[in-house]
Design an enzyme around this catalytic site. Structure first.
Site, PDB file in Angstrom:
ATOM      1  N   GLU A 142      36.831  42.808  52.656  1.00  0.00           N
ATOM      2  CA  GLU A 142      35.751  43.536  51.947  1.00  0.00           C
ATOM      3  C   GLU A 142      34.463  42.974  52.813  1.00  0.00           C
ATOM      4  O   GLU A 142      34.520  42.091  53.454  1.00  0.00           O
ATOM      5  CB  GLU A 142      35.619  43.059  50.729  1.00  0.00           C
ATOM      6  CG  GLU A 142      34.298  43.314  50.019  1.00  0.00           C
ATOM      7  CD  GLU A 142      34.474  43.452  48.324  1.00  0.00           C
ATOM      8  OE1 GLU A 142      35.297  42.710  47.895  1.00  0.00           O
ATOM      9  OE2 GLU A 142      33.411  43.951  47.945  1.00  0.00           O
ATOM     10  N   ASN A 195      33.693  45.334  45.093  1.00  0.00           N
ATOM     11  CA  ASN A 195      32.430  45.607  44.543  1.00  0.00           C
ATOM     12  C   ASN A 195      31.499  46.335  45.515  1.00  0.00           C
ATOM     13  O   ASN A 195      30.504  47.098  45.322  1.00  0.00           O
ATOM     14  CB  ASN A 195      31.682  44.426  43.795  1.00  0.00           C
ATOM     15  CG  ASN A 195      32.597  43.889  42.632  1.00  0.00           C
ATOM     16  OD1 ASN A 195      33.583  44.657  41.984  1.00  0.00           O
ATOM     17  ND2 ASN A 195      32.618  42.509  42.327  1.00  0.00           N
ATOM     18  N   ASN A 252      36.049  51.578  42.639  1.00  0.00           N
ATOM     19  CA  ASN A 252      36.608  50.027  42.555  1.00  0.00           C
ATOM     20  C   ASN A 252      36.470  49.551  41.237  1.00  0.00           C
ATOM     21  O   ASN A 252      35.322  49.830  40.691  1.00  0.00           O
ATOM     22  CB  ASN A 252      36.104  49.265  43.715  1.00  0.00           C
ATOM     23  CG  ASN A 252      36.509  47.747  43.315  1.00  0.00           C
ATOM     24  OD1 ASN A 252      37.545  47.347  43.613  1.00  0.00           O
ATOM     25  ND2 ASN A 252      35.700  46.901  43.177  1.00  0.00           N
ATOM     26  N   GLU A 253      37.297  49.013  40.307  1.00  0.00           N
ATOM     27  CA  GLU A 253      36.881  48.369  39.185  1.00  0.00           C
ATOM     28  C   GLU A 253      35.872  49.097  38.153  1.00  0.00           C
ATOM     29  O   GLU A 253      34.957  48.442  38.007  1.00  0.00           O
ATOM     30  CB  GLU A 253      36.635  46.980  39.323  1.00  0.00           C
ATOM     31  CG  GLU A 253      37.687  46.190  40.052  1.00  0.00           C
ATOM     32  CD  GLU A 253      37.450  44.658  39.999  1.00  0.00           C
ATOM     33  OE1 GLU A 253      36.335  44.049  40.105  1.00  0.00           O
ATOM     34  OE2 GLU A 253      38.659  43.825  40.268  1.00  0.00           O
ATOM     35  N   TYR A 274      43.736  37.813  39.186  1.00  0.00           N
ATOM     36  CA  TYR A 274      43.243  36.664  39.691  1.00  0.00           C
ATOM     37  C   TYR A 274      43.591  35.438  38.809  1.00  0.00           C
ATOM     38  O   TYR A 274      43.174  35.574  37.803  1.00  0.00           O
ATOM     39  CB  TYR A 274      41.950  36.488  40.140  1.00  0.00           C
ATOM     40  CG  TYR A 274      41.344  37.241  41.257  1.00  0.00           C
ATOM     41  CD1 TYR A 274      41.590  37.190  42.712  1.00  0.00           C
ATOM     42  CD2 TYR A 274      40.971  38.618  40.927  1.00  0.00           C
ATOM     43  CE1 TYR A 274      41.318  38.083  43.361  1.00  0.00           C
ATOM     44  CE2 TYR A 274      40.450  39.469  41.892  1.00  0.00           C
ATOM     45  CZ  TYR A 274      40.463  39.348  42.984  1.00  0.00           C
ATOM     46  OH  TYR A 274      40.317  40.109  44.151  1.00  0.00           O
ATOM     47  N   GLU A 310      44.406  44.220  44.043  1.00  0.00           N
ATOM     48  CA  GLU A 310      43.748  42.938  44.364  1.00  0.00           C
ATOM     49  C   GLU A 310      44.626  42.005  43.355  1.00  0.00           C
ATOM     50  O   GLU A 310      44.663  41.982  42.462  1.00  0.00           O
ATOM     51  CB  GLU A 310      42.280  43.003  43.899  1.00  0.00           C
ATOM     52  CG  GLU A 310      41.205  43.774  44.653  1.00  0.00           C
ATOM     53  CD  GLU A 310      39.840  43.600  44.299  1.00  0.00           C
ATOM     54  OE1 GLU A 310      39.428  42.626  43.714  1.00  0.00           O
ATOM     55  OE2 GLU A 310      39.113  44.619  44.331  1.00  0.00           O
ATOM     56  N   GLN A 355      41.711  38.028  49.517  1.00  0.00           N
ATOM     57  CA  GLN A 355      41.398  38.908  50.692  1.00  0.00           C
ATOM     58  C   GLN A 355      41.847  38.093  51.876  1.00  0.00           C
ATOM     59  O   GLN A 355      42.786  37.566  51.705  1.00  0.00           O
ATOM     60  CB  GLN A 355      39.894  39.206  50.791  1.00  0.00           C
ATOM     61  CG  GLN A 355      39.331  39.581  49.714  1.00  0.00           C
ATOM     62  CD  GLN A 355      37.686  40.123  49.689  1.00  0.00           C
ATOM     63  OE1 GLN A 355      37.082  40.233  50.865  1.00  0.00           O
ATOM     64  NE2 GLN A 355      37.113  40.629  48.664  1.00  0.00           N
TER      65      GLN A 355
HETATM   66  O1  AHR Z   1      37.963  40.135  45.744  1.00  0.00           O
HETATM   67  C1  AHR Z   1      36.561  40.068  45.435  1.00  0.00           C
HETATM   68  C2  AHR Z   1      36.156  41.077  44.333  1.00  0.00           C
HETATM   69  O2  AHR Z   1      37.058  40.774  43.244  1.00  0.00           O
HETATM   70  C3  AHR Z   1      36.192  42.245  44.586  1.00  0.00           C
HETATM   71  O3  AHR Z   1      34.850  42.770  45.345  1.00  0.00           O
HETATM   72  C4  AHR Z   1      36.151  43.044  43.219  1.00  0.00           C
HETATM   73  O4  AHR Z   1      36.602  44.181  43.024  1.00  0.00           O
HETATM   74  C5  AHR Z   1      36.892  42.000  42.356  1.00  0.00           C
HETATM   75  O5  AHR Z   1      36.326  41.793  41.200  1.00  0.00           O
END
Ligand code: AHR
Length: 508
Positions: free
Chosen positions: A27, A72, A172-173, A244, A292, A353
Site C-alpha cells: 500500500e 485505505n 476496500n473495507e 489482524y 489482509e 503488508q
Molecule cells: O493494512 C493497513 C490498513 O488496514 C489498510 O489500509 C486497511 O485496509 C486496513 O484497515
C-alpha cells in the site's frame, strides 16, 4: 508432558492449494513503497530506483500475488495521477494516512518491480470517492491491448503490452466508518454490482473481489456479507476477509489462540456466502480472498501514530512499523495453518503488508534490509505447501483462554504433493511452559508401514525469550533452528515441539 496425535492420509483432502494463498499487499502507506521497495540513491538501487536487497528478500519470501495500491489509501486515489511522465505527476494529499503522495511510483513502475520479484499484480479500484466509470477507465488502460485512447496512452507511457490484470478488488473495507466513502451494505452492494457488471462487459475474464467485513468483530459482521452478496452474487468470484491480531493486556494465552478466531471467521463467511447461493438458486460458489491478515499492534498505533495538522502532511513517514517477536511469529504461522485448513474456500490471501508497514521485511534508508520473525513461517510455508491441503484428524490436549474458551494446545495441517512425491506438516505448540510430543501417523503415505516416508527437514521457530525479535541492531537475533527431536519408525513420526513454537516438517 502433554501429547498430540494426528494422521496424514492423502485421502483426507481439503482442497488444492492455490498459489495465490501466498500473496501479500503493498500500500502507499508510510515507508512501504518509498524508502521500502523504492529508494533511488540506495547503494543497492537498480536503474529504476528499486532496492535490490529488498527484491532478493521478497523473492526468498515466495510471494505469489501482490494487492496494490491500498488499502485505505485507494479510497482517495486517482489512478491517472500515477501514470505518465514523472515530473508532470501531481502531488496529492493522502487523507487516509495524513501523508503526501508524490506519485513517483505508480502502475508502470510497480508492474516493472513485480516482474523483478516474480509476483502477479492484484489491483484495487477506488469505490470510496469514485465509481464504475473510473474503474472502467483503469481496466481499459490496463487490459485493452491498443486502439483506444486509454490503451494508446498506456503505450505512449512506455508499456506496449497490456498489463493483463486478472484479480480486482471492488474498493476496500467499505464497511468501516474510517473509510473515505464508507457506505451501508445495501448502498455498497448496489455500487459493487454496477461496477462488477460494467467491468465484466469490458473484460469478462476478470476475477472480482467484493468487500466483506474489515473484521469479524465489526457490529455489522455477517449481515454485511449477506446483504452485500445479495446484489452482485453472480458477478463476483470472491468476498474479502480482513483480520489482524495482537496480544492485549498481557494475555499471551488468548493471543496464541488467535487462529481459532480466524477459523471461525472463515467458516462464518463461507456459511453466509453459501446461504446467499441457496437463496439465489445459484450454482456458483463464492470463495474467500483473505486479502489482509497479520499480527498488528493496532491499539498501539491508534494511541501513538496519528498524524494531524493542516500543515503537516509528511512524505513516507514511519507508520505502523511493528517489530515482531517470536510469539508474534508463532501466531502468524498458526494463521497460515488456518488458511491452509480452509484451502477449499480460501483461494487467495494477502499478508498485509510486505515492507516496513506491519511487514516481514524492514529497511533502513541508505542502510540494510532485514527479516522480521514473521518472515520465516511465511517463506517456509510458501515453499513447502504445494499440492493439496489435508485434514489431519488432530487429537490434542487443551488449555483455557480468556477470550476463546478451551482450545487445543496444538494446531496442525498437512499438505501432500502427489506429483512431487512430497508432503509437509505445519504445527504450532501454544503451551507457554511445556514441550508437546506429537505422534504423526504416516502409514497411509508410505504403504502399510509408512516405511517409505523420510523426514527431509524439520525446522522450528521458538526462543527461551518469546518476546525476542530481530532489529536493525540485531538483525539475526531470531530465526529457524533444526528440530533434532524427530524419530521415525513403524509408520509413525514423532516430533517434540518446544513451548510457544511453530514447526514445519518436510517429508518425502
Ligand atoms: O493494512 C493497513 C490498513 O488496514 C489498510 O489500509 C486497511 O485496509 C486496513 O484497515
Amino acid at each position: 508432558m502433554p501429547t498430540a496425535r494426528l494422521t496424514i492420509d492423502p485421502h483426507f483432502t481439503v482442497g488444492a492449494i492455490n498459489r495465490r494463498l501466498f500473496g501479500s499487499f503493498v500500500e502507499h502507506l508510510g515507508r512501504c513503497v518509498y524508502d521500502g521497495i523504492y529508494e533511488p540513491g540506495h547503494p543497492t538501487a537498480d536503474a529504476e530506483g528499486f532496492r535490490q536487497d529488498v527484491i532478493d528478500l521478497v523473492k526468498e519470501l515466495g510471494v505469489s500475488a501482490i494487492r496494490y495500491p491500498g488499502g485505505n489509501f485507494v479510497s482517495g486515489f486517482r489512478w491517472e495521477d500515477s501514470v505518465g511522465p514523472r515530473d508532470e505527476r501531481p502531488t496529492r494529499l493522502d487523507l487516509a494516512w495524513h501523508s503526501t503522495e508524490t506519485n513517483q511510483v505508480g502502475l508502470h513502475e510497480f508492474s516493472s518491480w513485480l516482474g523483478k520479484v516474480g509476483s502477479e499484480l492484484m489491483l484495487a479500484v477506488n469505490l470510496g470517492t469514485r465509481g464504475p466509470l473510473e474503474a472502467l477507465d483503469l481496466l481499459e488502460y490496463s487490459n485493452i491491448r491498443s486502439g483506444t485512447t486509454l490503451s494508446n496512452q498506456r503505450i505512449a507511457n512506455g508499456r506496449t503490452d497490456a498489463f493483463g490484470v486478472s484479480m480486482w478488488c471492488l474498493g476496500n473495507e467499505m464497511d468501516g466508518p474510517w473509510q473515505l466513502g464508507h457506505r451501508s451494505a445495501d448502498d455498497y452492494g448496489r455500487l459493487a454490482s454496477q461496477t462488477a457488471k460494467a467491468m465484466r462487459q469490458l473484460d469478462p475474464s476478470v476475477e472480482l473481489v467484493v468487500c466483506g467485513s474489515s473484521s469479524a468483530h465489526m457490529p455489522t459482521f455477517g449481515e454485511w456479507e449477506r446483504v452485500v452478496l445479495t446484489h452482485p452474487y453472480d458477478d463476483v468470484d470472491y468476498i474479502s476477509c480482513h483480520a489482524y491480531y495482537e496480544e492485549k493486556d498481557g494475555d499471551l494465552g488468548s493471543f496464541l489462540a488467535s487462529a481459532v478466531d480466524m477459523d471461525h471467521f472463515i467458516e462464518s463467511v463461507v456459511a453466509t456466502a453459501d446461504h446467499v447461493k441457496a437463496v439465489n438458486g445459484s450454482d456458483k460458489t463464492i470463495n474467500i480472498s483473505f486479502d489482509e491478515w497479520n499480527v498488528w499492534y493496532l491499539s498501539r498505533h491508534q494511541n501513538l501514530e496519528v498524524i494531524t495538522g493542516i500543515d503537516n502532511w509528511p512524505t513516507a513517514p514511519r507508520l505502523l512499523e511493528d517489530v515482531y517477536s517470536v510469539a508474534d511469529a508463532v501466531v502468524f504461522g498458526s494463521l497460515m495453518i488456518s488458511l491452509l485448513k480452509h484451502a477449499d474456500r480460501v483461494t487467495s490471501a494477502s499478508l498485509a503488508q510486505l515492507v516496513n508497514v506491519i511487514a516481514p521485511i524492514m529497511t533502513e534508508p541508505g542502510g540494510p534490509a532485514w527479516k522480521q520473525s514473521t518472515f520465516f513461517p511465511f517463506a517456509l510455508t510458501s515453499k513447502l505447501a504445494t499440492g493439496s491441503a489435508l485434514e489431519v484428524r488432530l487429537e490434542s490436549d487443551t488449555y483455557d483462554t480468556e477470550v476463546y474458551g478451551t482450545v487445543p494446545l496444538v494446531d496442525a495441517v498437512a499438505t501432500h504433493d502427489a506429483d512431487a512425491g512430497t508432503a509437509s506438516v505445519f504445527l504450532v505448540n501454544r503451551s507457554q511452559t511445556e514441550d508437546v510430543t506429537v505422534e504423526i501417523n504416516v502409514a497411509a503415505l508410505g504403504g502399510r508401514t509408512g516405511g517409505g516416508v523420510a523426514v527431509v527437514d524439520a525446522q522450528t521457530l521458538s526462543d527461551t525469550d518469546v518476546y525476542a525479535a530481530n532489529t536493525l541492531e540485531a538483525p539475526d537475533r531470531v530465526g529457524l533452528v533444526q528440530n533434532s527431536s524427530v524419530v521415525t519408525g513403524d509408520g509413525v513420526i514423532s516430533v517434540t515441539l518446544p513451548p510457544v513454537s511453530w514447526t514445519a516438517l518436510s517429508l518425502a
